[in-house]
Motif scaffolding. Structure first.
Motif, PDB file in Angstrom:
ATOM      1  N   MET A 270      32.644  47.963  31.543  1.00 51.01           N
ATOM      2  CA  MET A 270      33.603  48.728  32.361  1.00 51.01           C
ATOM      3  C   MET A 270      34.780  47.822  32.729  1.00 51.01           C
ATOM      4  O   MET A 270      34.558  46.700  33.153  1.00 51.01           O
ATOM      5  CB  MET A 270      32.899  49.221  33.625  1.00 51.01           C
ATOM      6  N   PRO A 271      35.959  48.291  32.553  1.00 48.12           N
ATOM      7  CA  PRO A 271      37.106  47.424  32.855  1.00 48.12           C
ATOM      8  C   PRO A 271      37.244  47.163  34.345  1.00 48.12           C
ATOM      9  O   PRO A 271      36.842  47.969  35.174  1.00 48.12           O
ATOM     10  CB  PRO A 271      38.303  48.214  32.310  1.00 48.12           C
ATOM     11  N   ARG A 272      37.831  46.032  34.607  1.00 50.55           N
ATOM     12  CA  ARG A 272      38.083  45.659  35.997  1.00 50.55           C
ATOM     13  C   ARG A 272      39.572  45.754  36.257  1.00 50.55           C
ATOM     14  O   ARG A 272      40.382  45.416  35.418  1.00 50.55           O
ATOM     15  CB  ARG A 272      37.612  44.236  36.264  1.00 50.55           C
ATOM     16  N   TYR A 273      39.892  46.176  37.432  1.00 56.66           N
ATOM     17  CA  TYR A 273      41.294  46.298  37.824  1.00 56.66           C
ATOM     18  C   TYR A 273      41.505  45.498  39.093  1.00 56.66           C
ATOM     19  O   TYR A 273      40.668  45.513  39.988  1.00 56.66           O
ATOM     20  CB  TYR A 273      41.669  47.754  38.029  1.00 56.66           C
ATOM     21  N   GLU A 274      42.600  44.805  39.102  1.00 61.09           N
ATOM     22  CA  GLU A 274      42.876  43.938  40.236  1.00 61.09           C
ATOM     23  C   GLU A 274      43.922  44.596  41.129  1.00 61.09           C
ATOM     24  O   GLU A 274      44.950  45.076  40.640  1.00 61.09           O
ATOM     25  CB  GLU A 274      43.380  42.584  39.750  1.00 61.09           C
ATOM     26  N   PHE A 275      43.634  44.594  42.370  1.00 59.58           N
ATOM     27  CA  PHE A 275      44.540  45.194  43.349  1.00 59.58           C
ATOM     28  C   PHE A 275      44.931  44.139  44.364  1.00 59.58           C
ATOM     29  O   PHE A 275      44.228  43.163  44.578  1.00 59.58           O
ATOM     30  CB  PHE A 275      43.846  46.356  44.075  1.00 59.58           C
ATOM     31  N   ARG A 276      46.050  44.392  44.965  1.00 60.71           N
ATOM     32  CA  ARG A 276      46.478  43.539  46.071  1.00 60.71           C
ATOM     33  C   ARG A 276      46.820  44.425  47.255  1.00 60.71           C
ATOM     34  O   ARG A 276      47.486  45.453  47.108  1.00 60.71           O
ATOM     35  CB  ARG A 276      47.686  42.696  45.686  1.00 60.71           C
ATOM     36  N   CYS A 277      46.349  44.002  48.372  1.00 63.26           N
ATOM     37  CA  CYS A 277      46.585  44.764  49.586  1.00 63.26           C
ATOM     38  C   CYS A 277      47.912  44.327  50.183  1.00 63.26           C
ATOM     39  O   CYS A 277      48.157  43.137  50.368  1.00 63.26           O
ATOM     40  CB  CYS A 277      45.445  44.537  50.576  1.00 63.26           C
ATOM     41  N   ARG A 278      48.741  45.285  50.444  1.00 59.52           N
ATOM     42  CA  ARG A 278      50.030  44.948  51.041  1.00 59.52           C
ATOM     43  C   ARG A 278      49.948  44.839  52.547  1.00 59.52           C
ATOM     44  O   ARG A 278      50.882  44.406  53.208  1.00 59.52           O
ATOM     45  CB  ARG A 278      51.071  46.002  50.656  1.00 59.52           C
ATOM     46  N   ALA A 279      48.848  45.251  53.091  1.00 57.10           N
ATOM     47  CA  ALA A 279      48.693  45.137  54.534  1.00 57.10           C
ATOM     48  C   ALA A 279      48.215  43.752  54.938  1.00 57.10           C
ATOM     49  O   ALA A 279      48.759  43.150  55.858  1.00 57.10           O
ATOM     50  CB  ALA A 279      47.709  46.200  55.025  1.00 57.10           C
ATOM     51  N   CYS A 280      47.213  43.235  54.223  1.00 59.16           N
ATOM     52  CA  CYS A 280      46.684  41.920  54.606  1.00 59.16           C
ATOM     53  C   CYS A 280      46.870  40.887  53.507  1.00 59.16           C
ATOM     54  O   CYS A 280      46.594  39.714  53.717  1.00 59.16           O
ATOM     55  CB  CYS A 280      45.203  42.031  54.977  1.00 59.16           C
ATOM     56  N   GLY A 281      47.343  41.292  52.362  1.00 58.48           N
ATOM     57  CA  GLY A 281      47.641  40.337  51.307  1.00 58.48           C
ATOM     58  C   GLY A 281      46.457  39.937  50.469  1.00 58.48           C
ATOM     59  O   GLY A 281      46.575  39.068  49.614  1.00 58.48           O
ATOM     60  N   ALA A 282      45.327  40.526  50.681  1.00 56.80           N
ATOM     61  CA  ALA A 282      44.140  40.155  49.918  1.00 56.80           C
ATOM     62  C   ALA A 282      44.214  40.756  48.524  1.00 56.80           C
ATOM     63  O   ALA A 282      44.788  41.829  48.318  1.00 56.80           O
ATOM     64  CB  ALA A 282      42.894  40.657  50.630  1.00 56.80           C
ATOM     65  N   THR A 283      43.646  40.025  47.576  1.00 53.53           N
ATOM     66  CA  THR A 283      43.488  40.586  46.238  1.00 53.53           C
ATOM     67  C   THR A 283      42.012  40.824  46.003  1.00 53.53           C
ATOM     68  O   THR A 283      41.158  40.050  46.422  1.00 53.53           O
ATOM     69  CB  THR A 283      44.031  39.634  45.168  1.00 53.53           C
ATOM     70  N   PHE A 284      41.744  41.880  45.304  1.00 50.86           N
ATOM     71  CA  PHE A 284      40.348  42.226  45.056  1.00 50.86           C
ATOM     72  C   PHE A 284      40.269  42.973  43.749  1.00 50.86           C
ATOM     73  O   PHE A 284      41.256  43.509  43.253  1.00 50.86           O
ATOM     74  CB  PHE A 284      39.783  43.059  46.215  1.00 50.86           C
TER      75      PHE A 284
END
Ligand SMILES: [Zn+2]
Length: 72
Positions: free
Chosen positions: A1-15
């Protein structure tokens, strides 16, 4: 299953989020619960280097009869 990387613009975390490709465009919420996230480049592993290399096998040259000094 592919993984997608996101970044939170509220706290700056990437997940990373694993999800099927059909749902790739859906928004993801940050682990802290923020919904304001942006999708980064997908980290799908790219496979399939062609495996080139010097491949041409040397053909046997000058075989058979008339190659040498048989005089035919
Ligand atoms: Zn967040």
């Amino acid at each position: 299953m592919p993984r997608y990387e996101f970044r939170c613009r509220a706290c700056g975390a990437t997940f990373e989020v694993k999800r099927p490709m059909a749902r790739a465009g859906e928004p993801a919420s940050c682990p802290q619960g923020h919904a304001d996230t942006v999708k980064l480049l997908s980290t799908v592993a790219v496979t399939g280097r062609g495996g080139g290399g010097s491949g041409a096998p040397s053909e046997p040259a000058a075989g058979g009869c008339c190659g040498g000094g048989c005089g035919c």
